[in-house]
Design an enzyme around this catalytic site. Sequence first.
Site, PDB file in Angstrom:
ATOM      1  N   HIS A   1      -9.382   0.755   4.859  1.00 39.46           N
ATOM      2  CA  HIS A   1      -8.127   0.967   5.592  1.00 39.46           C
ATOM      3  C   HIS A   1      -8.401   1.889   6.782  1.00 39.46           C
ATOM      4  O   HIS A   1      -9.231   2.808   6.686  1.00 39.46           O
ATOM      5  CB  HIS A   1      -7.082   1.590   4.665  1.00 39.46           C
ATOM      6  CG  HIS A   1      -5.715   1.610   5.269  1.00 39.46           C
ATOM      7  ND1 HIS A   1      -5.339   2.574   6.178  1.00 39.46           N
ATOM      8  CD2 HIS A   1      -4.659   0.778   5.145  1.00 39.46           C
ATOM      9  CE1 HIS A   1      -4.090   2.324   6.561  1.00 39.46           C
ATOM     10  NE2 HIS A   1      -3.656   1.245   5.947  1.00 39.46           N
TER      11      HIS A   1
ATOM     12  N   LYS B   1       0.007   4.254  -0.242  1.00 33.39           N
ATOM     13  CA  LYS B   1      -0.647   5.437   0.359  1.00 33.39           C
ATOM     14  C   LYS B   1      -0.413   6.660  -0.537  1.00 33.39           C
ATOM     15  O   LYS B   1      -0.361   6.517  -1.753  1.00 33.39           O
ATOM     16  CB  LYS B   1      -0.169   5.639   1.794  1.00 33.39           C
ATOM     17  CG  LYS B   1      -0.293   4.346   2.606  1.00 33.39           C
ATOM     18  CD  LYS B   1      -0.065   4.515   4.070  1.00 33.39           C
ATOM     19  CE  LYS B   1      -0.186   3.154   4.753  1.00 33.39           C
ATOM     20  NZ  LYS B   1      -0.059   3.230   6.198  1.00 33.39           N
TER      21      LYS B   1
ATOM     22  N   SER C   1       3.720  -2.427  10.234  1.00 27.71           N
ATOM     23  CA  SER C   1       5.166  -2.473  10.467  1.00 27.71           C
ATOM     24  C   SER C   1       5.826  -3.791  10.076  1.00 27.71           C
ATOM     25  O   SER C   1       6.774  -4.231  10.726  1.00 27.71           O
ATOM     26  CB  SER C   1       5.480  -2.128  11.934  1.00 27.71           C
ATOM     27  OG  SER C   1       5.092  -0.793  12.214  1.00 27.71           O
TER      28      SER C   1
ATOM     29  N   GLU D   1      -4.997  -5.275  10.558  1.00 26.39           N
ATOM     30  CA  GLU D   1      -3.981  -4.256  10.799  1.00 26.39           C
ATOM     31  C   GLU D   1      -4.268  -3.524  12.101  1.00 26.39           C
ATOM     32  O   GLU D   1      -5.111  -2.602  12.131  1.00 26.39           O
ATOM     33  CB  GLU D   1      -3.984  -3.231   9.661  1.00 26.39           C
ATOM     34  CG  GLU D   1      -3.684  -3.820   8.302  1.00 26.39           C
ATOM     35  CD  GLU D   1      -3.129  -2.769   7.351  1.00 26.39           C
ATOM     36  OE1 GLU D   1      -2.002  -2.947   6.898  1.00 26.39           O
ATOM     37  OE2 GLU D   1      -3.803  -1.764   7.102  1.00 26.39           O
TER      38      GLU D   1
ATOM     39  N   GLU E   1      -6.900   4.341   7.883  1.00 29.79           N
ATOM     40  CA  GLU E   1      -6.746   5.775   7.583  1.00 29.79           C
ATOM     41  C   GLU E   1      -7.996   6.324   6.904  1.00 29.79           C
ATOM     42  O   GLU E   1      -8.361   7.482   7.096  1.00 29.79           O
ATOM     43  CB  GLU E   1      -5.478   5.989   6.729  1.00 29.79           C
ATOM     44  CG  GLU E   1      -4.225   5.810   7.577  1.00 29.79           C
ATOM     45  CD  GLU E   1      -3.002   5.335   6.822  1.00 29.79           C
ATOM     46  OE1 GLU E   1      -2.959   5.423   5.579  1.00 29.79           O
ATOM     47  OE2 GLU E   1      -2.062   4.845   7.492  1.00 29.79           O
TER      48      GLU E   1
ATOM     49  N   ASN F   1       0.862  -1.186   0.000  1.00 35.79           N
ATOM     50  CA  ASN F   1       0.000   0.000   0.000  1.00 35.79           C
ATOM     51  C   ASN F   1       0.897   1.234   0.000  1.00 35.79           C
ATOM     52  O   ASN F   1       1.500   1.554   1.017  1.00 35.79           O
ATOM     53  CB  ASN F   1      -0.887  -0.047   1.254  1.00 35.79           C
ATOM     54  CG  ASN F   1      -1.730   1.197   1.427  1.00 35.79           C
ATOM     55  OD1 ASN F   1      -1.792   2.037   0.529  1.00 35.79           O
ATOM     56  ND2 ASN F   1      -2.374   1.311   2.579  1.00 35.79           N
TER      57      ASN F   1
ATOM     58  N   GLY G   1       2.867   1.941  10.789  1.00 30.30           N
ATOM     59  CA  GLY G   1       3.869   3.001  10.651  1.00 30.30           C
ATOM     60  C   GLY G   1       4.602   3.353  11.929  1.00 30.30           C
ATOM     61  O   GLY G   1       5.265   4.388  11.995  1.00 30.30           O
TER      62      GLY G   1
HETATM   63  P1  PGA Z   1       3.115   0.069   7.556  1.00 31.88           P
HETATM   64  O1  PGA Z   1       1.627   0.302   6.971  1.00 31.88           O
HETATM   65  O2  PGA Z   1       3.619  -1.227   6.925  1.00 31.88           O
HETATM   66  O3  PGA Z   1       3.890   1.264   7.083  1.00 31.88           O
HETATM   67  O4  PGA Z   1       3.008  -0.049   9.030  1.00 31.88           O
HETATM   68  C1  PGA Z   1       0.731  -0.761   6.792  1.00 31.88           C
HETATM   69  C2  PGA Z   1      -0.569  -0.273   6.230  1.00 31.88           C
HETATM   70  O5  PGA Z   1      -1.065   0.788   6.654  1.00 31.88           O
HETATM   71  O6  PGA Z   1      -1.158  -0.926   5.355  1.00 31.88           O
END
Ligand code: PGA
Length: 246
Positions: A90, A10, A205, A160, A92, A8, A166
């Site tokens: 997601h 983003k 992560s 997740e 976010e 992803n 992140g």
């Molecule tokens: P990350 O993000 O691997 O940077 O923690 C995962 C995601 O939001 O899909």
Amino acid sequence: MRKIVAGNWKMNGTRENLVEIKKISDRFSGSDVDIVICPPFTLLSAAKEIATNIFIGAQNLHVENSGAYTGEISAVMLEDLSVTHAIIGHSERRNEYGETNDVVARKVTTALKKKLNVILCIGESELERNENKTLSVLKEQIYGSLKDITDIENIIVAYEPIWAIGTGLTPSLAEISTTHDSIRLNLLEMYGSSASNIPILYGGSVNGLNASEIFSVANVNGALVGGASLSFDTFSPIVKAIENKT
Ligand code: PGA
């Protein structure tokens, strides 16, 4: 069971970064892993052209197929580009754009009608985790986000934990095992034995150092990767960690 590693991107990446997608596609030609890169909308068309050995997915779509929705992208438009996957729900999107389980459910329905493979994201916040609500939150998200869905062939679930996205933090392997087993049970309750084929990805992560141990957990069928998916060098070790694994 299919093994899937999805990236992803983003809101990251411009045309100069397409080379990373090309390298991934070239290196993993013939791999037994389904690799899906989800760049921003602006790169989808170009990514489709250069990435012939991997799948290209979107990060979101609108509930409706067309209409007066300034700035939005529909499943019809994704279909037009031959995009094969879409991330839906997601955290976010849920947190920053107010996507409820109900909205997510409608998006899943729209996407499936256009034969897109759906990567449905679920996950608990840090507060919910601290209050021991993880499994009940996940159950509510699964039931709510899939409430109108009867055909699960194109469904992929990504667990997740929001606090792990992140941050460099990950749950313990025992915690990942408990949550993935619970998600599997929820899906089996909803859909019967066919739900044993729904891939359940872990996200939050994931990197080249922790991927192997995460993939060793039962009911972890792949990963959804954010930061580490942005370059070939950081993404490849994650794919290699699950390649050839039975
Ligand atoms: P990350 O993000 O691997 O940077 O923690 C995962 C995601 O939001 O899909």
